[in-house]
Design a protein around this motif. Structure first.
Motif, PDB file in Angstrom:
ATOM      1  N   ARG A 144       0.827  -1.210   0.000  1.00 47.46           N
ATOM      2  CA  ARG A 144       0.000   0.000   0.000  1.00 47.46           C
ATOM      3  C   ARG A 144       0.862   1.262   0.000  1.00 47.46           C
ATOM      4  N   GLN A 145       1.957   1.237   0.751  1.00 52.12           N
ATOM      5  CA  GLN A 145       2.847   2.395   0.761  1.00 52.12           C
ATOM      6  C   GLN A 145       3.489   2.615  -0.607  1.00 52.12           C
ATOM      7  N   ALA A 146       3.695   1.506  -1.338  1.00 58.62           N
ATOM      8  CA  ALA A 146       4.292   1.601  -2.674  1.00 58.62           C
ATOM      9  C   ALA A 146       3.248   1.799  -3.764  1.00 58.62           C
ATOM     10  N   ARG A 147       1.987   1.951  -3.365  1.00 55.49           N
ATOM     11  CA  ARG A 147       0.873   2.138  -4.310  1.00 55.49           C
ATOM     12  C   ARG A 147       0.734   0.970  -5.271  1.00 55.49           C
ATOM     13  N   GLY A 148       0.995  -0.218  -4.732  1.00 53.18           N
ATOM     14  CA  GLY A 148       0.770  -1.427  -5.504  1.00 53.18           C
ATOM     15  C   GLY A 148      -0.610  -1.986  -5.225  1.00 53.18           C
ATOM     16  N   VAL A 149      -0.822  -3.234  -5.594  1.00 55.57           N
ATOM     17  CA  VAL A 149      -2.102  -3.909  -5.381  1.00 55.57           C
ATOM     18  C   VAL A 149      -1.875  -5.082  -4.434  1.00 55.57           C
ATOM     19  N   HIS A 150      -2.612  -5.092  -3.336  1.00 54.23           N
ATOM     20  CA  HIS A 150      -2.557  -6.212  -2.396  1.00 54.23           C
ATOM     21  C   HIS A 150      -3.922  -6.891  -2.356  1.00 54.23           C
ATOM     22  N   VAL A 151      -3.917  -8.222  -2.476  1.00 51.05           N
ATOM     23  CA  VAL A 151      -5.147  -9.003  -2.443  1.00 51.05           C
ATOM     24  C   VAL A 151      -5.120  -9.888  -1.199  1.00 51.05           C
TER      25      VAL A 151
END
Length: 391
Positions: A144-151
């Motif tokens: 989230r801090q890297a503005r990625g996608v976590h599922v």
């Protein structure tokens, strides 16, 4: 030699006693895991993966039982992926990974040091991130801090061995979004149906003489098993089978895939675990009804061969693989090996693979229960964790 006790795998009370953490029930949820993970992936914004651009390369970070996620993605991407797919279990992150690349990190708990460390370093270098694991975890925070996608993986997922499809489904959906693998929602839905069918075929209430997983487990129980896939897709299932036999049934097994492993497998037919090898000492004693186990020694286990076969096609390469697999099977039969052959049903590659993965999971679990082993609890693994805690 161990023998599978049918009453232990058929009687509901014995099953409840010997499968203390409901491993069989968890395996039966595989189809539901796929459907839940599709929803969770959509809610997490899987369409945002990579900001809509295809990466230069993809690296899958996974460890232990989750490493099969990287194996599956690699084999599905091989045929048509425009970018390379690699995998890694631990730091350091390869030097070539940078802002143009993507790292997919998978950890059920979201705390496994290898995938977490790789994700942290990937974020530091500006690489795109897709992660799969517990929602409230360090891995989710990094993404989230890297503005990625976590599922997330949903509730009630306590073991990576029984939560494979909660981890694998988001990765395949992400790969489809990037255009590196044919893993659409429709393909995964077909896979979930195949998993449901295997759960029905291999259900605990299905007795040993009709349950294919119990029958296979009974055949392999008194053997030294070898697992052989007839190609790349079934080779992934062979890797999974060896891991499940070791971790669940406590049985060491070798594995490989055709054509590379043909000579290695056939060479073992000359060894001490077949009728023709080792001066005939093993199978010969086993077949001798007058053998005295106190004077002659107990009979050694025979060699077992678990063959995982894909759907044949009219492609010349496929026909050669079929001929080679048939030849290996004939040699195994001539050498006195116990053979279990599983053939994939027609369908999408993911559905075919799902069927094989489900079968080997059930076989390993029934083998454990039927030989007196709790499939979910290993005292030595617990001791190892205690010895290495804080490292």
């Amino acid at each position: 030699m161990p023998e599978l006790q049918e009453s232990w795998v058929d009687d509901p009370d014995e099953l409840a006693l010997r499968d203390s953490r409901d491993t069989l029930r968890a395996l039966a949820s595989a189809g539901a895991q796929v459907r839940e993970s599709i929803t969770l992936s959509q809610e997490a914004g899987i369409e945002r993966i990579g900001d809509g651009t295809r990466p230069r390369s993809v690296l899958v970070a996974a460890v232990g039982g989750t490493k099969v996620v990287g194996d599956v993605l690699r084999v599905l991407a091989e045929a048509g992926s425009p970018v390379p797919v690699a995998s890694r279990s631990n730091v350091p992150l390869p030097g070539w990974v940078g802002p143009l690349d993507m790292v997919i990190a998978v950890s059920l708990s979201g705390r496994a040091p290898g995938p977490l460390g790789l994700a942290i370093e990937a974020a530091r270098r500006g690489a795109s991130l897709l992660t799969v694991g517990a929602e409230d975890s360090p891995l989710a925070d990094v993404t989230r801090q890297a503005r990625g996608v976590h599922v997330g993986v949903g509730r009630g997922r306590s073991s990576s061995r029984t939560a494979l499809w909660s981890l694998l489904t988001p990765v395949l959906l992400g790969a489809h979004q990037l255009g590196i693998a044919d893993a659409s929602t429709d393909a995964l839905t077909e896979a979930s149906t195949a998993l449901d069918q295997k759960a029905e075929e291999c259900r605990p209430s299905s007795e040993s003489f009709v349950n294919p997983a119990k029958l296979a487990a009974a055949t392999l129980a008194p053997t030294v098993p070898m697992i052989l896939g007839d190609g790349a897709l079934t080779g992934v299932a062979a890797v999974r089978a060896a891991g499940m036999l070791a971790r669940t049934a406590r049985v060491p097994a070798s594995y490989g895939s055709l054509p590379d492993a043909a000579s290695e497998v056939v060479a073992c037919f000359d060894g001490p675990f077949t009728a023709g090898g080792g001066n005939g000492t093993s199978a010969g004693r086993e077949a001798d009804i007058f053998a005295d186990p106190f004077l002659d020694g107990p009979a050694q286990p025979r060699l077992g061969l678990l063959m995982l076969r894909d759907v044949a096609s009219e492609n010349p390469d496929s026909l050669r693989q079929v001929a080679l697999a048939d030849a290996v099977k004939a040699e195994a039969d001539a050498a006195g090996c116990k053979i279990v052959e599983l053939v994939a049903a027609q369908g999408h590659p993911i559905a075919r693979l799902a069927g094989h993965l489900a079968m080997v999971d059930y076989i390993a679990t029934y083998l454990a229960i039927g030989t007196g082993i709790d499939p979910s609890i290993s005292p030595h693994v617990a001791d190892l964790r205690d010895r290495t805690r804080g490292f």
